[in-house]
Design an enzyme around this catalytic site. Structure first.
Site, PDB file in Angstrom:
ATOM      1  CE  LYS A  78      -4.167  -1.822   0.090  1.00 48.77           C
ATOM      2  NZ  LYS A  78      -5.056  -1.663  -1.084  1.00 48.77           N
ATOM      3  CD  GLU A 115     -10.023   3.781   0.855  1.00 46.01           C
ATOM      4  OE1 GLU A 115      -9.984   5.024   0.789  1.00 46.01           O
ATOM      5  OE2 GLU A 115      -9.253   3.033   0.228  1.00 46.01           O
ATOM      6  CB  SER A 157      -0.026  -8.027  -1.330  1.00 50.24           C
ATOM      7  OG  SER A 157      -0.959  -8.776  -0.584  1.00 50.24           O
TER       8      SER A 157
END
Lengths: 295, 402
Positions: B93, B115, B388
């Protein structure tokens, strides 16, 4: 794999269709003649039931609402504040669907001539199918459609289909809209143009934004359509000054809050009617556009 | 089969998917974001600044690790792991947050809104906001706050305001609704730092562009190590940012097969899963529709109300999927499948014990599909799987299952 009609990308704006002699246009003409600010009443359909909404809408029309917006409840109302979010949840819990709201329009149309606008997020319309939706809404006696999350850029197919059925397409203009966007929005709107008074979601506020008169003047440069101002309008004091700058005030959350508080449908209808009478009186006694312009 | 969406077509369409379905108030800011992003891409200073942060702050490039024990354990293809879990804040991210954070600064916005589902995007946003001196508000479903408590604490420690969202299924979708309401209200001063390839154009394009470094690195690394392209790519798909990030650099390589793994949850009926592109496997309720700004596959009822979803993994627990994935699925360029909660848990354990890597529950979904398929692959086939994120945040959930 795909089984829902995909929305078609848009090409340049088409000529405005809609009904210049429809109920919405007629009502605004009458208001203009009397120099009176119109009142557009938003009510979430199906809150707490479609039967209750029927009763409330009839009472609102009787009390002097000039246009009724019937909100189609949606699970994810991103443009709405807490009051209308809760109303949407109640309406969905009572089993309200877009088809059910259109059936409500049919029942209302048998009893009143008040202009009726379907106010929906786009997905329920898309899932019904734009063509089927427009045909059903027109046959039921609706006068216009407003899709909250559909801007002119994505609305070519929608506009041509909805106009072909003689319904007005109402689009939103916002304080952040550029002049280029206002020109496009004006080009694509019929019936009236809905000006969002402030950046934010729906809901009651104490005061009107200070820059609202300038915003309304800027929008007027792009359209001859009647201008309805909404978001945060709830009090007689708001309505009495709006007469100088707009053709109608949209009142939503304040009415929905009355319905939320009421114990029965009778109480809700009476409370909504009472609110509308008070606001309508303020509209008649407040600054009219004619008097503002003659100064 | 040709795939031509390298260049996003007008108004962000991927085939019929994508577009820009938002209230009018957000149209001008989206146009501004698109314009500023185009300028930034052409600006060498911007890229240099981003490269520096990616390298010296986030820890790029991430390794491409040969997973020798997992390879041996499964007895099929040679498995490589792209170690995005080693990045600062623990997941991919941060790649996107650094890019968008710099865009926010460029636009003169002093505040970012985000969010978060699993909390990884929220933590990355809070981290970047702290690093760049921006104030930060993160919306998070209360269900997710409960199951990712540690990340809530991390965000607050970093100075972010975390606001619980108690609507709908109290998960990622509801957090996005609330973030959009904040943005529409504070649009002149705040940038919405959306965390996945979702939402209105230009978000799916911008987030994809900031994440495609994953695949670009992996492609270069595998060519160096194996002297050839991989045969298969595996990644989990919530909104789809880590998977599109891995896939994108390989889209023109026709021999490379791509598998996106969704959350199969605890059943195939609507409400029990978050599998939007796995209808072929019997997961019900997904049809193209419009949610939160974009036209894509959405889990919904017959009359267009958005369905609730379930997944053990908060980051995959979302009813829609990035529009570019919808198009890749329709084209058959990538295939999508789903694994259950339990399979993901088991896979997390398998990766922990064979490789000493505890993956995030999201990434564990990709591992689970690999566990299914790898034994049937030939020994000279090559797989790249994107890890990830790391699983530290999931300890409480894992403890309940394992």
């Amino acid at each position: 794999m795909s089984d829902a009609a995909s929305p078609k990308p848009s090409s340049p704006p088409q000529a405005r269709a809609g009904k210049s002699d429809g109920r919405i246009a007629q009502r605004f003409r009458k208001l203009a003649e009397s120099g009176e600010l119109g009142l557009v009443a938003y009510i979430t359909a199906g809150d707490p039931s479609l039967d209750a909404t029927e009763q409330i809408v009839l009472a609102a029309a009787e009390a002097g609402a000039d246009v009724i917006e019937l909100g189609v409840p949606f699970s994810d109302p991103v443009a709405d504040g807490p009051t209308i979010q809760r109303a949407s949840e109640r309406a969905l819990r009572s089993g309200t669907t877009l088809a059910g709201v259109i059936e409500l329009v049919r029942r209302l149309r048998a009893q009143t001539d008040v202009p009726l606008v379907l106010f929906s997020y786009f997905n329920p319309i898309l899932q019904m199918g734009i063509e089927k939706f427009a045909a059903a809404a027109a046959a039921a006696g609706a006068d216009g459609v407003l899709a909250t999350d559909l801007t002119p850029e994505e609305a070519d197919e929608y506009r041509s289909v909805v106009h072909a059925r003689g319904l007005d397409t109402i689009f939103l203009a916002a304080p952040t809209s550029t002049d280029e966007r206002l020109a496009l929005i004006s080009e694509c709107s019929s019936g009236f143009l809905y000006l969002i008074s402030r950046t934010g979601v729906t809901g009651e506020r104490d005061a009107l934004p200070e820059d609202l008169p300038a915003l309304a003047r800027r929008v007027r440069r792009f359209t001859k359509l009647p201008l309805a101002v909404g978001f945060g309008i709830s009090q007689p004091a708001h309505v009495s000054v709006l007469g100088g700058i707009a053709d109608a005030a949209v009142v939503g959350s304040a009415l929905v809050a009355e319905i939320e508080k009421a114990a029965t449908a009778d109480d809700a209808a009476a409370a909504v009617a009472n609110r509308i009478r008070i606001l309508k009186r303020a509209a008649r006694e407040g600054i009219s556009r004619r008097s503002a312009e003659s100064k | 089969m040709s795939y031509v969406a390298h260049v996003v077509r007008e108004r962000g369409r991927y085939g019929p998917y994508g577009g820009r379905y938002v209230p009018e108030t957000l149209m001008a800011p989206l146009e501004e974001l698109e314009r500023v992003y185009a300028e930034a891409r052409a600006d060498r200073n911007f890229q240099a600044q981003l490269d520096d942060l990616l390298k010296n702050f986030a820890g790029r490039p991430t390794p491409l690790q040969f997973a020798s024990r997992l390879t041996e354990h499964l007895g099929g293809a040679r498995i490589y792991l792209k170690r995005e879990d080693l990045l600062h804040t623990g997941a991919h991210k941060i790649n996107n947050c650094l890019g968008q954070g710099l865009l926010a600064v460029r636009m003169g916005k002093k505040r970012v809104i985000a969010e978060t589902g699993a909390g990884q995007h929220g933590v990355a946003t809070a981290t970047v906001a702290a690093r760049l001196g921006l104030s930060c508000t993160v919306y998070m479903g209360t269900e997710d706050m409960e199951r990712q408590r540690l990340n809530v604490f991390r965000m607050r420690l970093l100075g972010a305001e975390v606001i619980g969202v108690d609507a709908g299924s109290r998960t990622l979708k509801d957090a996005i609704n609330e973030a959009m309401r904040d943005w529409v209200t504070n649009v002149r001063t705040s940038h919405y730092l959306l965390g996945s390839v979702l939402g209105a154009h230009p978000y799916p394009m911008i987030v994809r562009d900031f994440q495609k470094i994953i695949g670009e690195e992996a492609r270069e690394q595998i060519l160096r190590i194996e002297k050839r392209l991989p045969d298969h790519l595996f990644a989990c798909v919530g909104g789809g940012s880590n998977s599109i990030g891995l896939f994108h650099a390989f889209l023109s390589d026709a021999s490379v097969k791509m598998v996106g793994v969704e959350a199969g949850g605890r059943g195939k009926s609507l409400g029990e899963h978050a599998a939007r592109l796995s209808a072929a496997e019997g997961f019900t309720g997904a049809r193209p529709g419009v949610l939160q700004g974009t036209y894509t596959y959405v889990l919904q009822t017959a009359d267009g109300q958005i369905a609730t979803t379930h997944s053990v993994s908060a980051g995959l627990d979302y009813p829609a999927v990035g529009p570019e994935h919808a198009w890749l699925a329709d084209q058959g360029r990538a295939v999508y499948t789903a694994v259950t909660d339990q399979e993901a848990i088991d896979a997390a354990r398998a990766l922990a014990r064979t490789e000493g890597i505890i993956p995030a529950l999201e990434s564990a979904h990709a591992v689970a599909e690999l566990v299914r398929r790898a034994p049937e692959m030939k020994k000279d086939e090559i797989v790249i799987l994107n890890v990830s994120g790391r699983g530290d945040k999931d300890m409480e959930t894992l403890a309940r299952y394992v």
